[in-house]
Design a protein around this motif. Structure first.
Motif, PDB file in Angstrom:
ATOM      1  N   ARG A  63     -10.152  -1.187  -9.866  1.00  0.00           N
ATOM      2  CA  ARG A  63     -10.606  -1.749  -8.528  1.00  0.00           C
ATOM      3  C   ARG A  63      -9.857  -1.668  -8.228  1.00  0.00           C
ATOM      4  NH1 ARG A  63     -16.266  -3.215  -6.542  1.00  0.00           N
ATOM      5  NH2 ARG A  63     -16.526  -2.402  -8.874  1.00  0.00           N
ATOM      6  N   TYR A  64      -8.923  -2.849  -8.838  1.00  0.00           N
ATOM      7  CA  TYR A  64      -7.942  -4.182  -7.839  1.00  0.00           C
ATOM      8  C   TYR A  64      -6.925  -3.280  -7.469  1.00  0.00           C
ATOM      9  CZ  TYR A  64      -4.586  -7.933  -7.590  1.00  0.00           C
ATOM     10  OH  TYR A  64      -3.864  -8.923  -6.987  1.00  0.00           O
ATOM     11  N   LEU A  65      -6.102  -2.159  -7.893  1.00  0.00           N
ATOM     12  CA  LEU A  65      -5.008  -1.533  -6.935  1.00  0.00           C
ATOM     13  C   LEU A  65      -5.487  -0.979  -6.302  1.00  0.00           C
ATOM     14  CD1 LEU A  65      -3.560  -1.224 -10.707  1.00  0.00           C
ATOM     15  CD2 LEU A  65      -2.616  -2.805  -8.834  1.00  0.00           C
ATOM     16  N   THR A  66      -6.767  -0.400  -6.009  1.00  0.00           N
ATOM     17  CA  THR A  66      -7.494   0.277  -5.177  1.00  0.00           C
ATOM     18  C   THR A  66      -7.744  -0.648  -3.536  1.00  0.00           C
ATOM     19  OG1 THR A  66      -9.359   0.872  -5.770  1.00  0.00           O
ATOM     20  CG2 THR A  66      -7.510   2.730  -6.510  1.00  0.00           C
ATOM     21  N   ARG A  67      -7.648  -1.671  -3.988  1.00  0.00           N
ATOM     22  CA  ARG A  67      -8.741  -2.691  -3.118  1.00  0.00           C
ATOM     23  C   ARG A  67      -8.546  -2.519  -1.156  1.00  0.00           C
ATOM     24  NH1 ARG A  67      -3.991  -4.548  -5.042  1.00  0.00           N
ATOM     25  NH2 ARG A  67      -3.090  -6.591  -4.220  1.00  0.00           N
ATOM     26  N   ASP A  68      -7.518  -1.845  -1.377  1.00  0.00           N
ATOM     27  CA  ASP A  68      -6.519  -1.513   0.280  1.00  0.00           C
ATOM     28  C   ASP A  68      -7.202  -0.164   0.989  1.00  0.00           C
ATOM     29  OD1 ASP A  68      -6.326  -4.125   0.455  1.00  0.00           O
ATOM     30  OD2 ASP A  68      -3.916  -3.936  -0.330  1.00  0.00           O
ATOM     31  N   LEU A  69      -7.215   1.042  -0.345  1.00  0.00           N
ATOM     32  CA  LEU A  69      -7.660   2.237   0.455  1.00  0.00           C
ATOM     33  C   LEU A  69      -8.477   2.806   0.680  1.00  0.00           C
ATOM     34  CD1 LEU A  69      -6.640   4.579  -3.592  1.00  0.00           C
ATOM     35  CD2 LEU A  69      -5.223   4.285  -1.626  1.00  0.00           C
TER      36      LEU A  69
END
Ligand code: PMV
Length: 326
Positions: A63-69
Motif C-alpha cells: 500500500r505504501y510503496l504504490t501510493r503514487d501509482l
C-alpha cells in the motif's frame, strides 16, 4: 500498455551487535546475507499478488510503496528469507519492491532515496524502528550505524524526531557465522514497543540500552582487527543484555547455549521473541548440526552479499516460479 516484467531483489541481513539499542540512536553493526527476496512487477488490469487478488489492507508495504501509482499491477514475490524471523525480510521486500517499481516507471533513484522508500514502508507497516534494516538491505555488504569516528565511507544520515542515524560502510574480514532459526515467528513492532515501555518506566532498562551501545563500539574494534575471540565474547554478552531487556525466549536461549561450546560467541539476532540467533565460529558444520539437532534450521552464512539490485536478465514469466503449497 506495456506488460513487460521488471524484477529487483534485495538481501536479508543479520545484526552482529546493537539491535534494539539502535532504535534509540545507539551504534549497531549489520551484515547483509546471501538469502534474497525478489519482486517482479508488470502493469495489469487489476492488482494481484502471486496470482491472487491483492488486499492492500493485509499488505501495508505494498500500500505504501504504490501510493503514487495510477495503474494496477501484477506483483510476484519469491523469498529465501523466512518472514518474522529477525533476518530483515520486511526491509528486503520493501527495497526490492521499491526498486522494481522505479525500474518499471523508467525513473532513476539514488541509494539514499531507495533507503527512504524502504524505511518509510517499514514505518508505515510496523509504526516504529530504525533505518538499520533498510540501510543494510539496500546497500548490502556490511554497514555500521552511529559509530563514533567510524573509519568507513559515509553513506547517509537519517533523522526522526530527536534521533538520528549516521550510516557508514563497514569492511568486514572473512568470518564464518551460522544463523539458527527457532521457527517461531515474532513480528518486530511489538518487541520494539515492549523495550520502549521498559525504558519509559525504568532507568535500569535505559542503562542496559547504553551498555549495549558501549559494547557495540568495543565489538567494532574487534571486528575490524579480525579478533574473533573478543567479538564472540561481546556477542554473548550482548545476548545476556538483550535477555534482560526481555526480548529473548526459551527457544533462542536453548540454541545459543547449545552452540556456545563450538563457537566464539552467540546471540539472538533481530528483534527476538523467537526468530533467529547467530553464532560466530570456525566449525560451521558442527554448529549447524547442533542447531538442527535442537529442532532449529541452520544457515551457514556467506557475508558480503550485494545490496538491492535490478535483475535485468529476468526473461521468463515469474508467475511460473511461484512455489506450490505442499
Ligand atoms: O527483526 P528485524 O529483522 O525486523 O530487526 C529489527 C531490529 C530492531 O533493532 C529490533 C528494530 C529496528 O528497527 O532497528
Amino acid at each position: 500498455m506495456s506488460n513487460e516484467w521488471y524484477t529487483a531483489s534485495a538481501p536479508g541481513k543479520f545484526v552482529v551487535l546493537g539491535e534494539h539499542a539502535v532504535v534509540y540512536g545507539k551504534p549497531a553493526l549489520v551484515l547483509a546475507m546471501d538469502r534474497r527476496i525478489s519482486c517482479s512487477v508488470r502493469r495489469s488490469k487489476r492488482n494481484t499478488l502471486n496470482g491472487e487478488p491483492l488486499d492492500f489492507n493485509r499488505q501495508p508495504h505494498f500500500r505504501y510503496l504504490t501510493r503514487d501509482l495510477r495503474y494496477a499491477m501484477d506483483f510476484v514475490t519469491n523469498s529465501e528469507i523466512p518472514a518474522g524471523s529477525g533476518l530483515g525480510s520486511s526491509a528486503a521486500l520493501s527495497a526490492a519492491l521499491a526498486l522494481a517499481l522505479k525500474e518499471e516507471s523508467g525513473r532513476q533513484m539514488t541509494e539514499k532515496q531507495l533507503v527512504d522508500e524502504a524505511y518509510g514502508a517499514e514505518l508505515y507497516a510496523q509504526g516504529n524502528g530504525s533505518p538499520m534494516d533498510a540501510s543494510a538491505c539496500v546497500h548490502g555488504g556490511g554497514i555500521a550505524v552511529n559509530l563514533p569516528e567510524s573509519t568507513g565511507k559515509h553513506l547517509w544520515n537519517i533523522s526522526r524526531g530527536n534521533r538520528s542515524w549516521n550510516v557508514t560502510e563497514m569492511n568486514v574480514p572473512k568470518m564464518t557465522f551460522v544463523v539458527g532459526n527457532t521457527g517461531i515467528r515474532a513480528p518486530t513492532g511489538p518487541l520494539v514497543d515492549k523495550v520502549r515501555r521498559f525504558t519509559n518506566r525504568s532507568h535500569f532498562a535505559v542503562d542496559i540500552v547504553d551498555e549495549i551501545g558501549n559494547i557495540t563500539i568495543e565489538g567494532y574494534d574487534a571486528l575490524r582487527n579480525n579478533d574473533v575471540e573478543t567479538l564472540g565474547r561481546i556477542m554473548t554478552m550482548d545476548h545476556k543484555l538483550l535477555s534482560i531487556l526481555g526480548v529473548s525466549c526459551n527457544e533462542l536461549n536453548r540454541l545459543v547455549n547449545a552452540t556456545l561450546p563450538y563457537a566464539y560467541g552467540a546471540k539472538l539476532t533481530g528483534s527476538g521473541g523467537g526468530g533467529c540467533m547467530v553464532a560466530l565460529t570456525d566449525t560451521p558444520e558442527k554448529v549447524a548440526s547442533v542447531i538442527e539437532s535442537r529442532g532449529g534450521t541452520a544457515y551457514i552464512v556467506q557475508t558480503g552479499s550485494q545490496g538491492a539490485r535490478s535483475e535485468l536478465e529476468m526473461s521468463t514469466d515469474p508467475l511460473m516460479d511461484i512455489p506450490m503449497d505442499p
